[in-house]
Structures are given as structure tokens and as C-alpha cells.
Design an enzyme around this catalytic site. Structure first.
Site: not given
Ligand code: SF4
Length: 354
Positions: A127, A44, A145
Site C-alpha cells: 500500500y 503515509e 487501504d
């Protein structure tokens, strides 16, 4: 959104299970799961502002070198930057290592499970915390996102700027409302996957879309003009002069300051052009600099232009002493983390001296 969120979730998940891309940070027959939360953290972090195809080789190399949180926490930052070299946004790499150190010191080497605790780690925003909490721990937490933003704007026919504070609040609320009761990680991943592969910024593939019946933008024929395009801002041009100084087959490189862009990385001696007006910075040290060419480098918010000079050092004098410097062979440059423009400059030097 048209029709019920329950049907929406079912359709989206069925599509995802059938059509999702096989990526190294996802489960498959060879990696049945559960996912290692640290691996989710790495993927991520790398995927922020970076394309999947670019991330894949970096992710594989990074985890081959640092398979566990402790491996990353204990290594020298220079090695982390070297592995990150070329991926850009280097503060992500430094924050990732700081997060690993905090996970080790404050959480017994295990990633915390909740969004709030994850938000306490360096470099982790709303996020990323949502992605880790939902994908690694199946917590009921939304994500938003760029891909999810676009999908939600189209589903709800939101025509105003999605980056406005009001719309951000609306979209985060929406992203939470549509979460199913279980399978949260897959659902969030499916929303991102839909945005990345079907509901793309240009030419969305509405005829192949599993949730077309729920989409207000499609019903109104507005999908191509949502979200509203961002007003293009002029990107400032930063000019630099780079002096590639050689001595006995080696080149002088300097380490950048510990803060700011490309912090802690190594480069050929570089000055801001404004600094270079008037008297030369290298009256004693540099013999007959010769212009080699120009290297351009564009980032999201600014552009750089490096004017390259090649020169020999006189008597081994160093041109300035306010930064750590090293003499290195071009073949040994890979041992240092080097910003991309200077990798290009090194390639020019190789051609020049071949
Ligand atoms: Fe996106 Fe088209 Fe699907 Fe709507 S129908 S969600 S615009 S791909």
C-alpha cells in the site's frame, strides 16, 4: 461496477477537486506543489491505522524538526520516538528512520520512484509503496487501504470477506483496472477521500456520492451490509504491576528492551503480574509500596491493565539492574519517549504529589 470506468474516473476526480479536505500533506494555493516525496513518505507512514485528525499535529511537528530525509537519518532514535510519542505503533517510527538512512546510503538522499524500489525500504509495504509512487511520482500504480477496499467492495457488490486472499487479489486487480491514464496520484487520493468522507463504514452518504450511478451495492440496497463485518476476536488482557519509586523528588524509570512493544521507550518500573506472584521483586529496595490505582490501555489486539504502586527507595538501591535506569523529575519526563499508559501514570503521580 456499473457503467464505464472512464466516466467513473472523471466523476470521482471532479468531485475530489471540489470537495477534498485541505490537509497539510496536500497541495493547495499556498503549497502549489510538486509534493516532496519525503513528506509523502512521512504522511503515509503516520496515516497507517491512524485517523487524519490525530496525525495532523504530529506531521507538522515532525517535519518542523526533520524537514529533510538527512535530518531524520542522522538524529538519535530516542528523539524520533519522543516526537512519535502518543501516535502509537512505534515500529513505524523506527522503520521510518531506517528507511531514511537507507535512502541516504543507497539512493543518494532521494526517494526511489518505482514501487519495486520503494518496497525495498524498511517498513514499506504494497500500500505505502503504491501511495508514494502514485502520489509523489504519478506512477501508474494502484493502492488498496481500508477505505479503498470498502469503496471497491460496494461498487462491485462484493459480499464476502474482503480480507480473504481471493478477494484481496480481486480488489488489487480492480484497483489497477480503474486507474485513469493520467492524474494517478489524484485519482488514488480521491478514492481514499471518498471512503473517508462519503462512503464511510456506517451510514454511507450515497445521496451525496459522485459515483452513485456506478455503485452496484447502492443499486441493490446493500451498501450498509458491505463489507461483511469482521468476526470479533476476544482480545487478551495482559496484567502488569508498575512500581513508581521515588527518591529526593525524582522517580525511577527504566528503558524497555530494544525489541517488542514500546521498544527502547522509558517507563516506571514494570513487571508482568505472573512474575510478581510469590516473593516480592523488591525486598531490599522498596519501602512500603502503596497501591495508587489502575490504568487500562487498549490496543487493537490486546488490552493492558497496570496496577500502580507508589514507593520510596531505601538507601538508593536500584530494584533491578538488567535494564538501563534513570532518576528523573516528573517535569523532565518529556525528554524521554514514554508509552501512553506511563504518561497517564505520570499524571496520577503529579496529582498525588501536588
Ligand atoms: Fe459508497 Fe454509497 Fe457511493 Fe456506493 S453510492 S460508493 S455505497 S457512498
Amino acid at each position: 461496477m456499473l457503467l464505464s470506468t472512464k466516466t467513473f474516473g472523471r466523476r470521482l476526480l471532479e468531485w475530489y477537486m471540489k470537495h477534498r479536505r485541505d490537509l497539510p500533506w496536500r497541495c493547495n494555493a499556498q503549497r502549489p506543489g510538486p509534493l516532496d516525496p519525503y513528506h509523502v513518505l512521512v504522511s503515509e507512514t503516520m496515516l497507517q491505522q491512524t485517523q487524519v485528525a490525530t496525525v495532523v499535529p504530529y506531521y507538522l511537528r515532525f517535519l518542523a524538526r526533520f524537514p529533510k530525509v538527512a535530518d531524520l537519518a542522522e538524529v538519535d532514535e530516542q528523539e524520533v520516538l519522543r516526537l512519535w510519542q502518543g501516535l502509537g505503533y512505534y515500529s513505524r517510527a523506527r522503520n521510518l528512520q531506517s528507511a531514511a538512512r537507507k535512502i541516504l546510503s543507497d539512493h543518494g538522499g532521494k526517494l526511489p520512484r518505482t514501487r519495486d524500489e520503494l518496497l525495498g525500504l524498511p517498513g514499506i509495504g504494497r500500500y505505502t509503496a503504491g501511495a508514494i509512487a502514485s502520489i509523489a511520482f504519478d506512477q501508474r500504480v494502484p493502492i488498496l487501504d481500508g477505505n479503498v477496499t470498502r469503496v471497491l467492495c460496494r461498487l462491485d457488490n462484493i459480499r464476502t470477506d474482503p480480507r480473504s486472499r481471493d478477494n484481496q487479489n480481486i480488489l488489487w486487480t480492480k484497483a489497477e483496472e480503474i486507474l485513469p491514464s493520467k492524474g494517478i496520484g489524484d485519482f488514488n487520493s480521491a478514492l481514499m477521500e471518498l471512503g473517508a468522507t462519503v462512503c464511510t463504514p456506517r451510514n454511507p452518504q450515497c445521496l451525496l456520492c459522485p459515483v452513485q450511478k456506478h455503485c452496484e451495492a447502492f443499486a441493490a440496497g446493500m451498501q450498509e451490509s458491505i463489507p461483511a463485518p469482521r468476526k470479533a476476536k476476544p482480545t487478551p488482557l495482559c496484567r502488569r504491576q508498575t512500581y513508581c519509586i521515588s527518591r529526593a523528588g525524582k522517580w525511577l524509570i527504566e528503558q524497555r528492551p530494544p525489541r517488542g512493544r514500546w521498544a527502547g521507550m522509558w517507563q516506571f518500573i514494570t513487571i508482568e503480574t505472573a512474575q510478581s506472584s510469590g516473593e516480592s521483586l523488591f525486598p531490599l529496595s522498596v519501602l512500603r509500596p502503596r497501591r495508587l490505582g489502575l490504568v487500562s490501555h487498549a490496543l487493537t489486539h490486546r488490552r493492558y491493565e497496570f496496577e500502580i504502586f507508589i514507593a520510596r527507595s531505601r538507601n538508593g538501591d536500584l530494584p533491578r539492574s538488567d535494564r538501563p535506569t534513570q532518576w528523573v523529575k516528573l517535569d523532565d519526563l518529556h525528554r524521554y519517549p514514554v508509552p501512553r499508559p506511563h504518561v497517564k501514570i505520570a499524571a496520577m503521580l503529579r496529582d498525588e504529589t501536588a
